[in-house]
Scaffold this motif. Structure first.
Motif, PDB file in Angstrom:
ATOM      1  N   GLN A  63     -11.028   5.356  17.509  1.00  0.00           N
ATOM      2  CA  GLN A  63     -11.256   4.841  16.161  1.00  0.00           C
ATOM      3  C   GLN A  63     -10.011   5.006  15.298  1.00  0.00           C
ATOM      4  N   LEU A  64      -9.355   6.158  15.403  1.00  0.00           N
ATOM      5  CA  LEU A  64      -8.150   6.389  14.604  1.00  0.00           C
ATOM      6  C   LEU A  64      -7.010   5.486  15.059  1.00  0.00           C
ATOM      7  N   ILE A  65      -6.862   5.288  16.369  1.00  0.00           N
ATOM      8  CA  ILE A  65      -5.815   4.389  16.863  1.00  0.00           C
ATOM      9  C   ILE A  65      -6.036   2.986  16.321  1.00  0.00           C
ATOM     10  N   ASP A  66      -7.262   2.485  16.436  1.00  0.00           N
ATOM     11  CA  ASP A  66      -7.544   1.122  15.976  1.00  0.00           C
ATOM     12  C   ASP A  66      -7.380   1.001  14.465  1.00  0.00           C
ATOM     13  N   PHE A  67      -7.794   2.032  13.735  1.00  0.00           N
ATOM     14  CA  PHE A  67      -7.607   2.019  12.275  1.00  0.00           C
ATOM     15  C   PHE A  67      -6.122   1.973  11.932  1.00  0.00           C
ATOM     16  N   THR A  68      -5.324   2.800  12.583  1.00  0.00           N
ATOM     17  CA  THR A  68      -3.891   2.870  12.289  1.00  0.00           C
ATOM     18  C   THR A  68      -3.219   1.538  12.559  1.00  0.00           C
ATOM     19  N   ILE A  69      -3.555   0.910  13.670  1.00  0.00           N
ATOM     20  CA  ILE A  69      -2.958  -0.389  13.987  1.00  0.00           C
ATOM     21  C   ILE A  69      -3.375  -1.423  12.951  1.00  0.00           C
ATOM     22  N   ASP A  70      -4.646  -1.447  12.619  1.00  0.00           N
ATOM     23  CA  ASP A  70      -5.157  -2.474  11.711  1.00  0.00           C
ATOM     24  C   ASP A  70      -4.578  -2.329  10.308  1.00  0.00           C
ATOM     25  N   ARG A  71      -4.476  -1.076   9.828  1.00  0.00           N
ATOM     26  CA  ARG A  71      -3.986  -0.876   8.463  1.00  0.00           C
ATOM     27  C   ARG A  71      -2.461  -0.866   8.384  1.00  0.00           C
ATOM     28  N   ASP A  72      -1.806  -0.170   9.315  1.00  0.00           N
ATOM     29  CA  ASP A  72      -0.373   0.095   9.182  1.00  0.00           C
ATOM     30  C   ASP A  72       0.520  -0.762  10.071  1.00  0.00           C
ATOM     31  N   PHE A  73      -0.067  -1.477  11.029  1.00  0.00           N
ATOM     32  CA  PHE A  73       0.699  -2.367  11.917  1.00  0.00           C
ATOM     33  C   PHE A  73       0.005  -3.720  12.001  1.00  0.00           C
ATOM     34  N   PRO A  74      -0.261  -4.373  10.862  1.00  0.00           N
ATOM     35  CA  PRO A  74      -1.047  -5.622  10.884  1.00  0.00           C
ATOM     36  C   PRO A  74      -0.382  -6.724  11.687  1.00  0.00           C
ATOM     37  N   GLU A  75       0.959  -6.668  11.818  1.00  0.00           N
ATOM     38  CA  GLU A  75       1.642  -7.697  12.599  1.00  0.00           C
ATOM     39  C   GLU A  75       1.218  -7.670  14.060  1.00  0.00           C
ATOM     40  N   LEU A  76       0.844  -6.512  14.566  1.00  0.00           N
ATOM     41  CA  LEU A  76       0.402  -6.408  15.949  1.00  0.00           C
ATOM     42  C   LEU A  76      -0.985  -7.020  16.133  1.00  0.00           C
ATOM     43  N   VAL A  77      -1.810  -6.918  15.122  1.00  0.00           N
ATOM     44  CA  VAL A  77      -3.138  -7.521  15.183  1.00  0.00           C
ATOM     45  C   VAL A  77      -3.010  -9.033  15.301  1.00  0.00           C
ATOM     46  N   LEU A  78      -2.063  -9.605  14.568  1.00  0.00           N
ATOM     47  CA  LEU A  78      -1.861 -11.058  14.612  1.00  0.00           C
ATOM     48  C   LEU A  78      -1.202 -11.494  15.911  1.00  0.00           C
ATOM     49  N   ALA A  79      -0.298 -10.655  16.429  1.00  0.00           N
ATOM     50  CA  ALA A  79       0.496 -11.057  17.600  1.00  0.00           C
ATOM     51  C   ALA A  79      -0.216 -10.823  18.921  1.00  0.00           C
TER      52      ALA A  79
ATOM     53  N   ARG B   2       0.841  -1.186   0.000  1.00  0.00           N
ATOM     54  CA  ARG B   2       0.000   0.000   0.000  1.00  0.00           C
ATOM     55  C   ARG B   2       0.882   1.244   0.000  1.00  0.00           C
ATOM     56  N   TRP B   3       0.644   2.146  -0.953  1.00  0.00           N
ATOM     57  CA  TRP B   3       1.412   3.385  -1.043  1.00  0.00           C
ATOM     58  C   TRP B   3       0.461   4.565  -1.190  1.00  0.00           C
ATOM     59  N   GLU B   4       0.521   5.469  -0.230  1.00  0.00           N
ATOM     60  CA  GLU B   4      -0.285   6.678  -0.290  1.00  0.00           C
ATOM     61  C   GLU B   4       0.419   7.703  -1.173  1.00  0.00           C
ATOM     62  N   LEU B   5      -0.321   8.272  -2.111  1.00  0.00           N
ATOM     63  CA  LEU B   5       0.210   9.274  -3.039  1.00  0.00           C
ATOM     64  C   LEU B   5      -0.309  10.642  -2.622  1.00  0.00           C
ATOM     65  N   GLN B   6       0.609  11.561  -2.374  1.00  0.00           N
ATOM     66  CA  GLN B   6       0.222  12.869  -1.850  1.00  0.00           C
ATOM     67  C   GLN B   6       0.907  13.976  -2.636  1.00  0.00           C
TER      68      GLN B   6
ATOM     69  N   CYS C  25       5.122  14.904  -5.772  1.00  0.00           N
ATOM     70  CA  CYS C  25       4.283  13.777  -5.365  1.00  0.00           C
ATOM     71  C   CYS C  25       5.062  12.963  -4.343  1.00  0.00           C
ATOM     72  N   ARG C  26       4.599  13.030  -3.092  1.00  0.00           N
ATOM     73  CA  ARG C  26       5.228  12.283  -2.013  1.00  0.00           C
ATOM     74  C   ARG C  26       4.559  10.911  -1.883  1.00  0.00           C
ATOM     75  N   VAL C  27       5.339   9.924  -1.486  1.00  0.00           N
ATOM     76  CA  VAL C  27       4.855   8.549  -1.440  1.00  0.00           C
ATOM     77  C   VAL C  27       5.275   7.920  -0.115  1.00  0.00           C
ATOM     78  N   ALA C  28       4.332   7.298   0.569  1.00  0.00           N
ATOM     79  CA  ALA C  28       4.625   6.603   1.824  1.00  0.00           C
ATOM     80  C   ALA C  28       3.506   5.605   2.101  1.00  0.00           C
ATOM     81  N   PRO C  29       3.766   4.583   2.913  1.00  0.00           N
ATOM     82  CA  PRO C  29       2.663   3.692   3.291  1.00  0.00           C
ATOM     83  C   PRO C  29       1.557   4.427   4.025  1.00  0.00           C
ATOM     84  N   SER C  30       1.930   5.497   4.746  1.00  0.00           N
ATOM     85  CA  SER C  30       0.954   6.300   5.484  1.00  0.00           C
ATOM     86  C   SER C  30       1.571   7.652   5.791  1.00  0.00           C
ATOM     87  N   PHE C  31       0.743   8.688   5.784  1.00  0.00           N
ATOM     88  CA  PHE C  31       1.194  10.019   6.194  1.00  0.00           C
ATOM     89  C   PHE C  31       0.579  10.428   7.531  1.00  0.00           C
TER      90      PHE C  31
END
Length: 525
Positions: free
Chosen positions: A219-235, A118-122, A193-199
C-alpha cells in the motif's frame, strides 16, 4: 497572515495509529501517529527563506506577522493542518535499529501552492512524539541554524535537497550533552520548518518489511508512486513493472544526489537508511560537514570517528548499500531479484557517469577521455596531490579557472594551502600537473572566456563551511542575528563573486582546525 490550501493525502489514504497521545510505543499496522506540536513559551521568528516563502505563497508581511511564529513555532495550527509523526525504521551505521520514526519532527500538512505543487511542511524540534524514545523531541539553536543554513545553501548550489522555510526561537532552554561525555548544559531551543514534496524515506518501507506487514508495504509503495511519481503511473500501466521502474528511478535520483555531494565537497555525516529520501533529496542535516582541505577519509561525525563509515570518499558506496537495503525491503512486493539488481546497476552506472560529467566541468574540459591513459588518471593524480598537500578543495577548483593554461603558475593558488611544509612537498608535482592539464585545455581550443565561465558555474566560491556556521551560531546565541543573516544571504549566490564578502570565501582559519562545531560534530541536537 494568509491561510494555505492543504490536501493531506498521506493521512487521508494511509492507515493511522489507532492509539493517541505522545506516549512512547511500538506502532504496528500504521504509517503514522497523529500528534500535535507541544507549545513553547515565546516563539520568535529568527530567520526565513524568501524563496521558500514565495514558493508557498507567503509575502514578507505574512512572515513578520506574529501569528506566523505562533504557527511555525508549534503554538497554533492553520485551518487544514493535520499534524502527524511518521513511523519508519532504518539501518544505523550498518545495523538494523528497528522502529525509529519521527522522534522530533512533526508534519503539519501537505500544502498546495498556486502552481499546483505539493509541499509537505514539517517542524523539527516541535516536541515529543510516540517515536521519541527517551528524548524530549526538541532541537537546539545551534543544530537548527545549521539545518536552516545548509538546506538553502544546498539548493542554491544546485544540489537536490529538502528546503527550509523558517527558523523560530522557542524562548526555552534545552539541555544537551553535545559530545555525550557527561557535560550536559542548557542551550537555547529553536524549531526549523522543513519543506519538501515528500519526507518519505527508505526506512518507511523497511519497517513494514521487517515486521512482515506486506499488505501495508505494498500500500505504501503504491501510494508513493501515485502521489510522488505520477509520471510513472502515466508511462507504465502494468503495476508490477511500475514497481520496478519506480525502484530504478529512486536509484537514478540517489546517484545524481551523491554525485553532487562529491562535486561540492559535502559530507552528510550520517547516511543511515532512515536518512535517505525516496525522492533523491538531501535530507536530515545533522552532523554534516564541508571538506576544507581535501581528504576522502574525513567525516564530521564524532560517532563515526573510529570506523569512518560515512567518510567523504565512501558516500557513493554507502548510497549503493542503502539502496540494496531498500531493494531487500520491497522484494516481498516486487518478487523479482534480477530486476532489483538491474536497478542497483543503474545506480552505479548513473553515479559514475554523473560524477565524471561534473568533474569534467570542474576541470574545464570540453570532453572526457576515459581510461588509465586519459582523464581518469589525470583526476586521480590531482586528488592525490590535493590530499598530500592539504589543499582547500573549494578554493583550488575555483582558482583553477584563473590559471593561464598556456603558461600555468602557482600564483593564483596562493591561498589554497593549509600547511607550508606539505605545500613545499607537492609544489613541483602540482606544477607538473597544471602543465599537463593546461596542455589538455589548449588542445581542445575552447574559448578562454567560455571555459572560465563554465568552470565558475560548477565550482562554487562560497559554501557553508563549518566554521562560518559556528560563527553565526556563536553570535546568535549571544543575541546577534546579523552574522546568520549575512551568511544566509551570501550563500544564495554561491557561484557569483560578491564584493565585500571575501571573508565568506576564505579557507578555514587555524583556530577552527580542531574546535567543536568547526571540525567534528555529534548527533546531539
Amino acid at each position: 497572515m494568509k491561510n494555505l490550501q492543504f490536501d493531506n493525502r498521506f493521512v487521508r489514504e494511509l492507515p493511522a495509529d489507532p492509539e493517541t497521545g505522545r506516549q512512547v510505543r511500538q506502532v504496528h499496522g500504521a504509517c503514522y501517529s497523529r500528534v500535535e506540536p507541544t507549545p513553547v513559551r515565546a516563539p520568535k521568528l529568527l530567520a526565513w527563506s524568501a524563496e521558500v516563502a514565495e514558493l508557498l505563497g507567503f509575502n514578507e508581511a505574512d512572515m513578520l506577522d506574529p501569528r506566523f511564529a505562533e504557527v511555525f513555532g508549534g503554538n497554533a495550527l492553520l485551518p487544514g493542518m493535520e499534524p502527524y509523526a511518521a513511523c519508519y525504521g532504518g539501518h544505523q551505521f550498518g545495523n538494523w535499529a528497528g522502529q525509529l520514526g519521527d522522534g522530533r519532527a512533526i508534519t503539519l500538512g501537505e500544502s498546495i501552492n498556486a502552481q499546483g505543487q505539493r509541499w509537505e511542511l514539517q517542524l523539527k524540534g516541535a516536541g515529543p512524539t510516540p517515536y521519541s524514545r527517551r528524548a524530549d523531541g526538541r532541537a537546539v539553536l545551534r543544530s537548527s541554524i545549521r539545518e536552516f543554513i545548509c538546506s538553502e545553501a544546498m539548493h542554491h548550489l544546485g544540489v537536490p535537497t529538502t528546503r527550509a522555510l523558517s527558523l523560530v526561537g522557542t524562548g526555552e532552554q534545552v539541555v544537551r550533552d553535545m559530545f555525550y561525555d557527561g557535560h550536559a548544559r542548557p542551550e537555547p531551543g529553536a524549531i526549523v520548518c522543513r519543506v519538501a514534496p515528500s519526507f518519505i524515506r527508505f526506512g518507511n518501507f523497511e519497517i513494514f518489511a521487517a515486521r512482515g506487514e506486506e499488505p501495508l508495504l505494498q500500500q505504501l509503495i503504491d501510494f508513493t508512486i501515485d502521489r510522488d511519481f505520477p509520471e510513472l503511473v502515466l508511462a507504465e500501466p502494468d503495476p508490477a513493472q511500475r514497481h520496478i521502474r519506480w525502484f530504478e528511478e529512486v536509484c537514478r535520483r540517489s546517484a545524481v544526489m551523491v554525485a553532487h555531494w562529491m562535486r561540492v565537497g559535502f559530507v552528510h555525516g550520517v547516511m543511515n537508511t532512515d536518512n535517505m529520501s525516496i525522492l533523491g533529496l538531501t535530507i536530515d542535516y545533522g552532523p554534516y560537514g564541508w571538506v576544507d582541505n581535501y581528504d576522502p577519509d574525513w567525516t564530521p561525525n564524532t560517532t563515526d570517528a573510529s570506523g569512518r563509515r560515512y567518510r567523504f570518499g565512501n558516500q557513493p558506496h554507502i548510497a549503493h548499500w542503502n539502496l540494496w537495503q531498500l531493494a531487500n525491503a520491497i522484494y516481498p512486493v516486487v518478487q523479482d531479484s534480477a530486476a532489483l539488481e538491474r536497478g542497483l546497476a543503474i545506480y552505479a552506472q548513473t553515479q559514475e557517469a554523473e560524477y565524471q560529467r561534473m568533474m569534467q566541468a570542474k576541470l574545464g574540459l570540453a570532453q572526457w577521455r576515459p581510461g588509465e591513459a586519459g582523464d581518469d588518471a589525470l583526476l586521480t593524480r590531482l586528488l592525490g596531490l590535493l590530499t598530500a598537500g592539504e589543499v582547500d578543495m573549494t578554493l583550488f577548483f575555483r582558482r583553477l579557472a584563473d590559471i593561464d593554461p598556456a603558461a600555468p603558475t602557482l600564483d593564483p593558488l596562493e591561498d589554497v594551502f593549509y600547511d607550508p611544509a606539505r605545500r613545499a612537498a607537492v609544489e613541483p608535482e602540482l606544477l607538473g600537473w597544471l602543465r599537463e592539464h593546461g596542455a589538455r585545455v589548449c588542445a581542445e581550443g575552447l574559448p578562454a572566456g567560455a571555459r572560465r565561465a563554465g568552470m565558475n558555474r560548477t565550482n562554487p566560491l562560497y559554501v557553508a563551511r563549518n566554521y562560518l556556521a559556528q560563527q553565526a551560531i556563536d553570535a546568535a546565541e549571544a543575541g546577534d542575528l546579523s552574522e546568520l543573516q549575512a551568511l544566509h544571504d551570501v550563500l544564495r549566490r554561491p557561484y557569483d563573486a560578491q564584493p565585500g564578502c571575501e571573508r565568506f570565501a576564505a579557507r578555514r582559519p587555524e583556530w577552527a582546525r580542531n574546535r567543536a562545531g568547526c571540525s567534528m560534530l555529534s548527533c546531539s541536537s
